[in-house]
Design a protein around this motif. Structure first.
Motif, PDB file in Angstrom:
ATOM      1  N   TYR A 106       2.069   2.691  -0.559  1.00 18.19           N
ATOM      2  CA  TYR A 106       2.221   1.609  -1.339  1.00 18.19           C
ATOM      3  C   TYR A 106       0.982   1.782  -2.327  1.00 18.19           C
ATOM      4  O   TYR A 106       0.296   2.760  -2.450  1.00 18.19           O
ATOM      5  CB  TYR A 106       1.614   0.425  -0.504  1.00 18.19           C
ATOM      6  CG  TYR A 106       0.117   0.642   0.158  1.00 18.19           C
ATOM      7  CD1 TYR A 106      -0.965   0.485  -0.448  1.00 18.19           C
ATOM      8  CD2 TYR A 106       0.197   1.135   1.459  1.00 18.19           C
ATOM      9  CE1 TYR A 106      -2.221   0.560   0.277  1.00 18.19           C
ATOM     10  CE2 TYR A 106      -1.097   1.346   1.992  1.00 18.19           C
ATOM     11  CZ  TYR A 106      -2.243   1.044   1.341  1.00 18.19           C
ATOM     12  OH  TYR A 106      -3.357   1.181   1.985  1.00 18.19           O
ATOM     13  N   PHE A 107       1.310   1.250  -3.552  1.00 19.12           N
ATOM     14  CA  PHE A 107       0.731   1.492  -4.864  1.00 19.12           C
ATOM     15  C   PHE A 107       0.472  -0.053  -5.330  1.00 19.12           C
ATOM     16  O   PHE A 107       1.413  -0.805  -5.502  1.00 19.12           O
ATOM     17  CB  PHE A 107       1.144   2.446  -5.812  1.00 19.12           C
ATOM     18  CG  PHE A 107       0.160   2.505  -6.981  1.00 19.12           C
ATOM     19  CD1 PHE A 107      -0.819   2.938  -6.880  1.00 19.12           C
ATOM     20  CD2 PHE A 107       0.946   1.825  -8.095  1.00 19.12           C
ATOM     21  CE1 PHE A 107      -1.730   3.169  -8.119  1.00 19.12           C
ATOM     22  CE2 PHE A 107       0.131   2.197  -9.448  1.00 19.12           C
ATOM     23  CZ  PHE A 107      -1.204   2.786  -9.257  1.00 19.12           C
ATOM     24  N   TYR A 108      -0.930  -0.493  -5.959  1.00 17.99           N
ATOM     25  CA  TYR A 108      -1.129  -1.808  -6.301  1.00 17.99           C
ATOM     26  C   TYR A 108      -1.545  -1.681  -7.608  1.00 17.99           C
ATOM     27  O   TYR A 108      -2.177  -0.639  -8.085  1.00 17.99           O
ATOM     28  CB  TYR A 108      -2.349  -2.077  -5.640  1.00 17.99           C
ATOM     29  CG  TYR A 108      -2.467  -3.454  -6.017  1.00 17.99           C
ATOM     30  CD1 TYR A 108      -1.933  -4.661  -5.823  1.00 17.99           C
ATOM     31  CD2 TYR A 108      -3.944  -3.864  -6.387  1.00 17.99           C
ATOM     32  CE1 TYR A 108      -2.322  -6.062  -6.078  1.00 17.99           C
ATOM     33  CE2 TYR A 108      -4.297  -5.115  -6.833  1.00 17.99           C
ATOM     34  CZ  TYR A 108      -3.736  -6.161  -6.549  1.00 17.99           C
ATOM     35  OH  TYR A 108      -3.987  -7.391  -7.085  1.00 17.99           O
ATOM     36  N   GLY A 109      -0.906  -2.737  -8.679  1.00 20.29           N
ATOM     37  CA  GLY A 109      -1.543  -2.614  -9.984  1.00 20.29           C
ATOM     38  C   GLY A 109      -1.879  -4.141 -10.293  1.00 20.29           C
ATOM     39  O   GLY A 109      -1.301  -4.881 -10.157  1.00 20.29           O
ATOM     40  N   PRO A 110      -3.332  -3.882 -10.689  1.00 21.35           N
ATOM     41  CA  PRO A 110      -3.715  -5.183 -10.759  1.00 21.35           C
ATOM     42  C   PRO A 110      -3.634  -5.918 -12.336  1.00 21.35           C
ATOM     43  O   PRO A 110      -3.685  -5.104 -12.950  1.00 21.35           O
ATOM     44  CB  PRO A 110      -5.549  -5.001 -10.791  1.00 21.35           C
ATOM     45  CG  PRO A 110      -5.651  -3.357 -11.237  1.00 21.35           C
ATOM     46  CD  PRO A 110      -4.161  -2.920 -10.600  1.00 21.35           C
ATOM     47  N   ALA A 111      -3.108  -6.969 -12.332  1.00 20.13           N
ATOM     48  CA  ALA A 111      -2.939  -7.749 -13.468  1.00 20.13           C
ATOM     49  C   ALA A 111      -4.357  -8.298 -14.216  1.00 20.13           C
ATOM     50  O   ALA A 111      -4.577  -8.308 -15.465  1.00 20.13           O
ATOM     51  CB  ALA A 111      -1.965  -8.615 -13.492  1.00 20.13           C
ATOM     52  N   ILE A 112      -5.029  -9.073 -13.171  1.00 16.93           N
ATOM     53  CA  ILE A 112      -6.351  -9.569 -13.910  1.00 16.93           C
ATOM     54  C   ILE A 112      -7.387  -9.630 -12.987  1.00 16.93           C
ATOM     55  O   ILE A 112      -7.150  -9.172 -11.619  1.00 16.93           O
ATOM     56  CB  ILE A 112      -5.942 -11.289 -14.062  1.00 16.93           C
ATOM     57  CG1 ILE A 112      -5.577 -11.795 -12.687  1.00 16.93           C
ATOM     58  CG2 ILE A 112      -4.940 -11.547 -15.198  1.00 16.93           C
ATOM     59  CD1 ILE A 112      -5.123 -13.510 -12.892  1.00 16.93           C
ATOM     60  N   ASP A 113      -8.710  -9.727 -13.258  1.00 21.60           N
ATOM     61  CA  ASP A 113      -9.830  -9.958 -12.538  1.00 21.60           C
ATOM     62  C   ASP A 113      -9.851 -11.215 -12.000  1.00 21.60           C
ATOM     63  O   ASP A 113      -9.319 -12.369 -12.913  1.00 21.60           O
ATOM     64  CB  ASP A 113     -11.050  -9.769 -13.263  1.00 21.60           C
ATOM     65  CG  ASP A 113     -11.181  -8.261 -13.562  1.00 21.60           C
ATOM     66  OD1 ASP A 113     -10.782  -7.433 -12.856  1.00 21.60           O
ATOM     67  OD2 ASP A 113     -11.869  -7.768 -14.658  1.00 21.60           O
TER      68      ASP A 113
END
Length: 279
Positions: free
Chosen positions: A109-116
């Motif tokens: 799996y891999f995660y991409g944060p859009a916002i804090d």
């Protein structure tokens, strides 16, 4: 309060026994259609921060279990997942990891944060029943003023690339940006590139027509994909990039409205959508 990860560990054991990948496809007994032999099943699923319908009788742990068991029951090989919290005060755990852990061993799996968000992150991710990705990256997607930031999350594997996004409705400029960035990365590649996402756009919208300039929509568009807007058109999709790869042969596509795993209307406010392809 019990740690969600201790609960996940116990859930994983029971799920692997009930839904393990060792069972032959012929034994598939589910309202979800069996995956054709030799097919790659790609899913897009907006999971609503795993908490849209949580209450005293349906806990966050129950929700994680239901989502993971649905993915397993569906026989999905790769999943683009939208609306994921990571260690914030709304959900103080890494949601993508939690779902992948319940799915069991062998899920990358891999995660991409859009916002804090509230002391942590909020974004999109991909999960695949694959060895570790060859390449991973996430790209912030520009948005109109005063609208929520978005992200394009990408994982490249040996035989394909899967990307994920969650867009603001009525903003074709976001699509133009994604088209440009993906073409820079994979426009000349012979590897198939798939994009799953909640586009917040109907099939005949300007946004989806902008996608069609560089992509082919390969998932179904006839059925609505949200739970709470009965009768509304499809807004969740899987697409294939029109690059130098051979177009995948589409074997079928469906919306997951029923599953032995449980009530799909409690799992999220969106239904999962999948497409079966042969590369």
């Amino acid at each position: 309060m019990k740690s969600i990860y201790s609960i996940i560990a116990a859930v994983s054991i029971s799920l692997l026994a009930a839904c393990g990948g060792a069972a032959p496809e012929a034994e598939h007994n589910s309202p979800i259609a069996a995956k054709p032999k030799g097919a790659l099943r790609i899913m897009s699923y907006n999971v609503g921060a795993i908490g849209k319908f949580v209450d005293e009788t349906f806990t966050k742990e129950d929700n994680v279990k239901l989502l993971a068991q649905t993915i397993l029951e569906s026989q999905a090989d790769a999943v683009a997942i939208q609306e994921l919290d990571s260690c914030n005060t709304r959900n103080n755990y890494f949601q993508l990891k939690a779902v992948a852990d319940v799915c069991g061993e062998g899920w990358d799996y891999f995660y991409g944060p859009a916002i804090d968000y509230r002391g942590g992150k909020y974004g999109t991710g991909v999960a695949a029943k694959q060895k570790s990705a060859i390449k991973t990256l996430y790209i912030p997607v520009p948005v109109q003023e005063k609208r929520e930031a978005r992200v394009l999350t990408i994982a490249e594997y040996k035989n394909y690339v899967i990307a994920c996004t969650h867009l603001n409705g009525g903003d074709p400029e976001q699509v133009k940006f994604i088209n440009t960035e993906i073409k820079k990365l994979y426009g000349d590649s012979k590897k198939p590139v798939f994009l799953g996402g909640d586009m917040n756009a109907f099939p005949d919208s300007d946004m989806m027509n902008e996608f069609r300039k560089e992509w082919t929509i390969i998932s179904q568009t006839a059925e609505g994909t949200t739970v709470v807007t009965v009768g509304k058109p499809c807004i969740d999709y899987v697409l294939q990039l029109n690059n130098k790869a051979k177009p995948a042969k589409v074997l079928g596509s469906a919306v997951v409205r029923k599953a032995n795993a449980g009530d799909m209307k409690k799992a999220s406010d969106h239904y999962a959508v999948y497409v079966d392809v042969k590369l």
